[in-house]
Design an enzyme around this catalytic site. Structure first.
Site, PDB file in Angstrom:
ATOM      1  N   ARG A  55       0.721  14.667  16.192  1.00  0.00           N
ATOM      2  CA  ARG A  55       1.269  13.462  15.555  1.00  0.00           C
ATOM      3  C   ARG A  55       0.445  13.112  14.307  1.00  0.00           C
ATOM      4  O   ARG A  55       0.944  12.482  13.379  1.00  0.00           O
ATOM      5  CB  ARG A  55       1.286  12.281  16.535  1.00  0.00           C
ATOM      6  CG  ARG A  55       2.181  11.133  16.043  1.00  0.00           C
ATOM      7  CD  ARG A  55       2.183   9.928  16.967  1.00  0.00           C
ATOM      8  NE  ARG A  55       0.934   9.214  16.927  1.00  0.00           N
ATOM      9  CZ  ARG A  55       0.135   9.007  17.971  1.00  0.00           C
ATOM     10  NH1 ARG A  55       0.478   9.460  19.161  1.00  0.00           N
ATOM     11  NH2 ARG A  55      -0.992   8.355  17.846  1.00  0.00           N
ATOM     12  N   LYS A 207      18.834  18.191   2.489  1.00  0.00           N
ATOM     13  CA  LYS A 207      19.790  18.491   1.423  1.00  0.00           C
ATOM     14  C   LYS A 207      19.367  19.758   0.654  1.00  0.00           C
ATOM     15  O   LYS A 207      19.263  20.800   1.242  1.00  0.00           O
ATOM     16  CB  LYS A 207      19.938  17.264   0.526  1.00  0.00           C
ATOM     17  CG  LYS A 207      20.182  15.954   1.320  1.00  0.00           C
ATOM     18  CD  LYS A 207      21.471  16.018   2.072  1.00  0.00           C
ATOM     19  CE  LYS A 207      21.858  14.835   2.925  1.00  0.00           C
ATOM     20  NZ  LYS A 207      20.956  13.881   3.431  1.00  0.00           N
TER      21      LYS A 207
HETATM   22  C1  LIG Z   1      19.947   9.931  -1.377  1.00  0.00           C
HETATM   23  C2  LIG Z   1      19.691  10.047   0.098  1.00  0.00           C
HETATM   24  N1  LIG Z   1      18.534   9.571   0.587  1.00  0.00           N
HETATM   25  C3  LIG Z   1      18.247   9.644   1.901  1.00  0.00           C
HETATM   26  C4  LIG Z   1      19.151  10.173   2.800  1.00  0.00           C
HETATM   27  C5  LIG Z   1      18.811  10.212   4.248  1.00  0.00           C
HETATM   28  O1  LIG Z   1      18.486  11.481   4.645  1.00  0.00           O
HETATM   29  P1  LIG Z   1      18.577  11.983   6.167  1.00  0.00           P
HETATM   30  O2  LIG Z   1      20.027  12.070   6.499  1.00  0.00           O
HETATM   31  O3  LIG Z   1      17.853  13.286   6.143  1.00  0.00           O
HETATM   32  O4  LIG Z   1      17.900  10.945   7.004  1.00  0.00           O
HETATM   33  C6  LIG Z   1      20.372  10.676   2.325  1.00  0.00           C
HETATM   34  C7  LIG Z   1      21.348  11.263   3.271  1.00  0.00           C
HETATM   35  O5  LIG Z   1      22.469  11.560   2.930  1.00  0.00           O
HETATM   36  C8  LIG Z   1      20.646  10.604   0.947  1.00  0.00           C
HETATM   37  O6  LIG Z   1      21.810  11.043   0.438  1.00  0.00           O
END
Ligand SMILES: Cc1ncc(COP(=O)(O)O)c(C=O)c1O
Length: 392
Positions: A55, A207
């Site tokens: 952790r 992403k």
């Molecule tokens: C710009 C942006 N920030 C943060 C997130 C959150 O990411 P996660 O789904 O990995 O928690 C997303 C998810 O689509 C996003 O598009």
């Protein structure tokens, strides 16, 4: 030793000796073994480098964190279990010894709006939204709210507005606030917010960075003044990314610049095609010379890299027509996410911005005929042919 003891201990806790694997192994151990209690004491006390509990830190996570630090030009990074965990860690660390007040961009990912309005505001944090592409409006909001944190996205989700990060950082710094930039849509290929004055950069690595739709993760990259606080809070809160996901993310990042270049080129082609399609009422793309932030984009982004998202409104379409259009897609995947190798389409009203009230969505400019397209690495001609047949 009896077989029960042998089964537990034999072969384990061997040193890797002089072998250096060419890629970082997946370190699944939750805790670590030391030669002596004295050494363990020094490592627990952070007087000697080493790992004691996953952790706190883990070699697979440390490798990913070092990689992200290099890509974003930070002092230290924290790999988190999701992009939202990363956003939450950055925003709350930013306010740790500052006023509990956030000035945030008025167009943000839906769950980020949810974090601000449904979690932080009820916990006593004051939240104010402002158009961060309007610098005088931002200055006025910051002067009035005296925030501890200013929160923006490099390219906003899903309407693709681009603020002037360097000027926003100046405004935040002059007011004593920390600037947190969600760089998920841009990636460090296009922008490095820490170089432009931000204090924290965050990513959903789910992403573009991991890029294959098979891992959920996030990362916070912090400057020198904030890294220790970020790490110390993480030791208590435990938002960390598991070692297998760290491995998958590092594996993905190796090809991320190549994928991203291709995805950006595909976005340029498809955006141009969509803009002249009679069924498309309006296309949003950061490479459009008529984009409202075109001057900023020219100044801040590298040539020909505008990001790989195109959002568009379909003429006279409501939810039913949007569903029918998306159901006709054959190559483009109907899915919630972005940045993968495959092209995917999302309906913000129904997914990324579903939790936001229709009134708030309308104020953000997200209409019910808007869809968001995340370009993959396929041949642009095939993507265009699929969109053409689905638009009819
Ligand atoms: C710009 C942006 N920030 C943060 C997130 C959150 O990411 P996660 O789904 O990995 O928690 C997303 C998810 O689509 C996003 O598009």
């Amino acid at each position: 030793m009896k077989i029960h003891t042998q089964a537990v201990h034999a072969g384990d806790r061997k040193k890797a000796a002089a072998h250096v694997p060419v890629t970082t192994p997946i370190h699944t151990a939750a805790s670590y073994f030391y030669e002596s209690m004295a050494q363990l004491d020094r490592i627990f006390g952070q007087e000697e480098e080493g790992y004691c509990y996953s952790r706190y830190d883990n070699p697979s996570a440390a490798a990913l964190e070092e990689l992200m630090c290099v890509l974003e030009g930070g002092h230290g990074a924290l790999a988190c279990a999701s992009g939202m965990a990363a956003v939450q860690m950055a925003v709350t660390t930013a306010m740790a010894d500052r006023p509990r007040s956030v000035v945030a961009a008025n167009v943000l990912y839906g769950a980020t709006v949810g974090l601000l309005m449904n979690v932080l505001e009820p916990a006593g944090v004051s939240v104010r939204f402002v158009d961060v592409t309007d610098l005088p409006a931002l200055e006025a909001a910051v002067a009035e709210a005296r925030p501890g944190c200013v929160l923006i996205e490099t390219i906003s989700n899903p309407l693709l507005r681009v603020g002037q990060i360097d000027r926003i950082a100046q405004i935040a710094r002059q007011a004593g606030a920390a600037l947190v930039v969600d760089n998920t849509f841009a990636t460090p290929l296009i922008a490095r917010p820490l170089d432009l004055g931000a204090h924290f950069t965050v990513h959903s690595v789910t992403k573009y960075l991991a890029g294959h739709g098979d891992v959920l993760g996030g990362v916070v990259i912090a400057d020198q003044d904030h890294y220790a606080a970020l790490r110390n809070r993480s030791r208590i809160l435990g938002p960390v990314l598991g070692p297998f996901e760290c491995y998958l993310t590092m594996r993905g990042i190796k090809t991320f610049p190549l994928r991203m270049e291709r995805q950006c080129a595909n976005a340029c082609r498809v955006a141009g095609w969509l803009a002249s399609h009679p069924r498309v009422e309006r296309a949003y793309f950061t490479g459009d010379p008529a984009h409202p932030d075109a001057a900023t984009i020219r100044r801040v982004f590298p040539a020909n890299l505008y990001g790989a998202i195109v959002s568009f409104e379909i003429r006279d379409a409501g939810k039913e027509e949007i569903f029918a259009f998306m159901d006709r897609l054959k190559i483009v995947v109907r899915a919630t996410s972005l940045g993968d190798v495959h092209t995917m389409m999302l309906y913000p009203t129904m997914s990324s911005h579903r939790e936001i009230s229709p009134k708030h969505r309308e104020r953000m400019g997200i209409r019910d005929n808007l869809v968001r397209l995340s370009l993959g690495i396929e041949a642009a001609d095939d993507i265009i042919a699929d969109l053409a047949q689905a638009l009819g």
